[in-house]
Structures are given as structure tokens and as C-alpha cells.
Design a protein around this motif. Structure first.
Motif, PDB file in Angstrom:
ATOM      1  N   UNK A 165      18.901   3.084 -18.870  1.00 38.01           N
ATOM      2  CA  UNK A 165      17.689   3.275 -18.029  1.00 38.01           C
ATOM      3  C   UNK A 165      18.145   2.744 -16.574  1.00 38.01           C
ATOM      4  N   UNK A 166      18.292   3.614 -15.616  1.00 32.16           N
ATOM      5  CA  UNK A 166      18.858   3.371 -14.443  1.00 32.16           C
ATOM      6  C   UNK A 166      18.395   2.002 -13.717  1.00 32.16           C
ATOM      7  N   UNK A 167      16.835   2.142 -13.625  1.00 30.02           N
ATOM      8  CA  UNK A 167      16.301   0.919 -12.998  1.00 30.02           C
ATOM      9  C   UNK A 167      16.815  -0.537 -13.609  1.00 30.02           C
ATOM     10  N   UNK A 168      17.437  -0.533 -14.694  1.00 28.96           N
ATOM     11  CA  UNK A 168      17.881  -1.795 -15.222  1.00 28.96           C
ATOM     12  C   UNK A 168      19.010  -2.220 -14.372  1.00 28.96           C
ATOM     13  N   UNK A 169      19.519  -1.423 -13.332  1.00 30.80           N
ATOM     14  CA  UNK A 169      20.516  -1.876 -12.375  1.00 30.80           C
ATOM     15  C   UNK A 169      19.990  -3.086 -11.660  1.00 30.80           C
ATOM     16  N   UNK A 170      18.896  -3.144 -11.292  1.00 26.67           N
ATOM     17  CA  UNK A 170      18.022  -4.181 -10.509  1.00 26.67           C
ATOM     18  C   UNK A 170      18.545  -5.336 -11.112  1.00 26.67           C
ATOM     19  N   UNK A 171      18.807  -5.385 -12.442  1.00 28.24           N
ATOM     20  CA  UNK A 171      19.077  -6.836 -13.065  1.00 28.24           C
ATOM     21  C   UNK A 171      20.479  -7.359 -12.783  1.00 28.24           C
ATOM     22  N   UNK A 172      21.192  -6.773 -11.914  1.00 30.43           N
ATOM     23  CA  UNK A 172      22.403  -7.071 -11.203  1.00 30.43           C
ATOM     24  C   UNK A 172      22.137  -8.286 -10.708  1.00 30.43           C
ATOM     25  N   UNK A 173      21.173  -8.551  -9.854  1.00 33.25           N
ATOM     26  CA  UNK A 173      20.912  -9.805  -9.123  1.00 33.25           C
ATOM     27  C   UNK A 173      20.719 -11.065  -9.933  1.00 33.25           C
ATOM     28  N   UNK A 174      19.727 -11.026 -10.877  1.00 36.30           N
ATOM     29  CA  UNK A 174      19.797 -12.004 -11.732  1.00 36.30           C
ATOM     30  C   UNK A 174      21.106 -12.488 -12.561  1.00 36.30           C
ATOM     31  N   UNK A 175      21.578 -11.521 -12.994  1.00 33.03           N
ATOM     32  CA  UNK A 175      23.081 -11.679 -13.690  1.00 33.03           C
ATOM     33  C   UNK A 175      23.689 -12.310 -12.760  1.00 33.03           C
ATOM     34  N   UNK A 176      23.922 -11.829 -11.553  1.00 31.45           N
ATOM     35  CA  UNK A 176      24.936 -12.429 -10.612  1.00 31.45           C
ATOM     36  C   UNK A 176      24.580 -14.118 -10.394  1.00 31.45           C
ATOM     37  N   UNK A 177      23.319 -13.990 -10.261  1.00 36.53           N
ATOM     38  CA  UNK A 177      22.632 -15.460  -9.915  1.00 36.53           C
ATOM     39  C   UNK A 177      23.010 -16.346 -10.775  1.00 36.53           C
ATOM     40  N   UNK A 178      23.192 -16.091 -12.389  1.00 35.41           N
ATOM     41  CA  UNK A 178      23.499 -16.805 -13.302  1.00 35.41           C
ATOM     42  C   UNK A 178      25.093 -17.347 -13.243  1.00 35.41           C
ATOM     43  N   UNK A 179      25.650 -16.184 -12.887  1.00 35.88           N
ATOM     44  CA  UNK A 179      27.173 -16.220 -12.906  1.00 35.88           C
ATOM     45  C   UNK A 179      27.322 -17.332 -11.649  1.00 35.88           C
ATOM     46  N   UNK A 180      26.610 -17.099 -10.518  1.00 36.97           N
ATOM     47  CA  UNK A 180      27.024 -18.114  -9.564  1.00 36.97           C
ATOM     48  C   UNK A 180      26.450 -19.535  -9.972  1.00 36.97           C
ATOM     49  N   UNK A 181      25.381 -19.635 -10.464  1.00 38.69           N
ATOM     50  CA  UNK A 181      24.894 -21.089 -11.002  1.00 38.69           C
ATOM     51  C   UNK A 181      25.882 -21.672 -12.072  1.00 38.69           C
ATOM     52  N   UNK A 182      26.407 -20.954 -12.844  1.00 33.76           N
ATOM     53  CA  UNK A 182      27.239 -21.625 -14.041  1.00 33.76           C
ATOM     54  C   UNK A 182      28.898 -21.734 -13.583  1.00 33.76           C
ATOM     55  N   UNK A 183      29.237 -20.933 -12.738  1.00 35.46           N
ATOM     56  CA  UNK A 183      30.509 -21.054 -12.484  1.00 35.46           C
ATOM     57  C   UNK A 183      31.025 -21.726 -11.056  1.00 35.46           C
ATOM     58  N   UNK A 184      30.045 -21.937 -10.257  1.00 35.92           N
ATOM     59  CA  UNK A 184      30.635 -22.853  -9.053  1.00 35.92           C
ATOM     60  C   UNK A 184      31.432 -21.886  -8.212  1.00 35.92           C
ATOM     61  N   UNK A 185      32.525 -22.594  -7.624  1.00 42.02           N
ATOM     62  CA  UNK A 185      33.568 -22.020  -6.806  1.00 42.02           C
ATOM     63  C   UNK A 185      34.188 -20.791  -7.498  1.00 42.02           C
ATOM     64  N   UNK A 186      34.443 -20.757  -8.697  1.00 43.62           N
ATOM     65  CA  UNK A 186      35.059 -19.626  -9.379  1.00 43.62           C
ATOM     66  C   UNK A 186      34.195 -18.459  -9.377  1.00 43.62           C
TER      67      UNK A 186
END
Length: 194
Positions: A165-186
């Protein structure tokens, strides 16, 4: 821990046992028709790629389910996909917050009306949900194990969701937000690799 998985297992069994609650509604009929026609070699000539907010990933899965078990076969595939999302959700919750939160997540998911409805409908949202939650789980494993190999299933599952479902691509932002929150500098490198 055992009770959490008992909830998940009981949920899947109840969903599978209650698939024959009504006849097909319009969206299910469209997906099953598109899937069967695609499997017969007419997907492109019938123009089905222009009909959906996604590729033919879900219609083909629904078509396979329909060939095996009719409408119930396609709905069973949806239950298995939402069930897979359920398992990934519980595991991701455990990774982030521990066993107690995983239990309450399982209980909340199991009694959620929208989730129960989605699991019983042969529509592309089930496939997209599976990919998104699996991607989120892989990101939590990346944070827990500190191994970038987890970016491969995270990105692959996200692509699965987006092609479902192409609109699921909008979930990239929250997924990257979780990645940023969990991984710090990495996280900067992780986001780039993803």
C-alpha cells in the motif's frame, strides 16, 4: 511470558475460526478478482496496477488464497499477516519496555476492534501492517543487539509495506524517528544505510 504468547495464539485461532462471518464486500471482491486475473496472466492488460494505491503484492496473495480456499483462503492469509504483525509488535514492545509491557500490548492488541476487523478482511492493509510492524521490530533489534545487519530486514519489511500500500511509505518518518531515538550518534549512518 507464557500468558503473553497464549493470548497471541488464542487470538490467531479465534480469528481463523470466525472467518466465515459474512460474504465478500466490494474491496475484497476487487482484490480477489485482480489477484486471480493476474495469476492467469491478465494483471497488466486488465490495468489493475492503476487501480490500487499499491502494487499487485496483495492482490496476488489474495488470489492465491482464493484459489486455495475461496474468500476464506484470502481472509486466512490476512489473519496470518496480521498475526505476524501481532508477534512482531509484542517482540518490539518487549525489546523497548520489557515483559510486562509486552503482555499489556498483547492484551490490548487482541481486543482491539479495528485490529479484529482488519484480520478478518482480505484487504491490502493487512499486508502493509505486517511490513511496517516487522520493520519496527527489526529496528528495535538493531538497537538491542547493536548490529547493522538488522537494517536489512527492517528495510525489506518497509519495502514490503510500501509495495502493499503505497501510502504506507509515509511511515518512513516515524520509523526513522524511532531509529534516531534509539541509536543516538550511530543513527545518522543507520538512516543513510536504511
Amino acid at each position: 511470558k507464557t500468558l503473553t504468547w497464549a493470548i497471541v495464539g488464542a487470538w490467531v485461532v479465534v480469528c481463523l475460526a470466525t472467518l466465515d462471518y459474512n460474504g465478500p464486500f466490494m474491496d475484497e471482491g476487487i482484490y480477489l478478482t485482480a489477484g486471480r486475473r493476474t495469476l492467469e496472466g491478465h494483471g497488466l492488460t486488465d490495468g489493475f496496477l492503476g487501480w490500487f494505491a499499491g502494487s499487485l503484492v496483495w492482490p496476488v496473495l489474495a488470489g492465491v488464497g482464493s484459489r486455495v480456499g475461496g474468500l476464506l483462503g484470502a481472509r486466512a492469509i490476512a489473519v496470518l499477516l496480521v498475526g505476524g504483525a501481532f508477534v512482531a509488535l509484542v517482540l518490539a514492545s518487549r525489546n523497548l519496555f520489557g515483559e510486562r509491557v509486552a503482555f499489556w500490548t498483547a492484551l490490548g492488541f487482541a481486543v482491539s476492534g479495528p485490529v479484529l476487523a482488519l484480520a478478518r478482511m482480505a484487504v491490502y492493509d493487512a499486508s502493509a501492517l505486517f511490513g511496517l510492524v516487522l520493520s519496527w521490530y527489526a529496528i528495535t533489534e538493531l538497537a538491542r543487539r547493536d548490529h547493522r545487519g538488522w537494517l536489512v530486514p527492517a528495510a525489506a519489511a518497509f519495502c514490503w509495506a510500501m509495495f502493499s500500500k503505497y501510502p504506507a511509505g509515509l511511515m518512513l518518518l516515524p520509523l526513522m524517528g524511532v531509529l534516531l531515538a534509539l541509536r543516538g550518534r550511530k543513527a545518522v549512518t543507520d538512516v543513510y544505510l536504511f
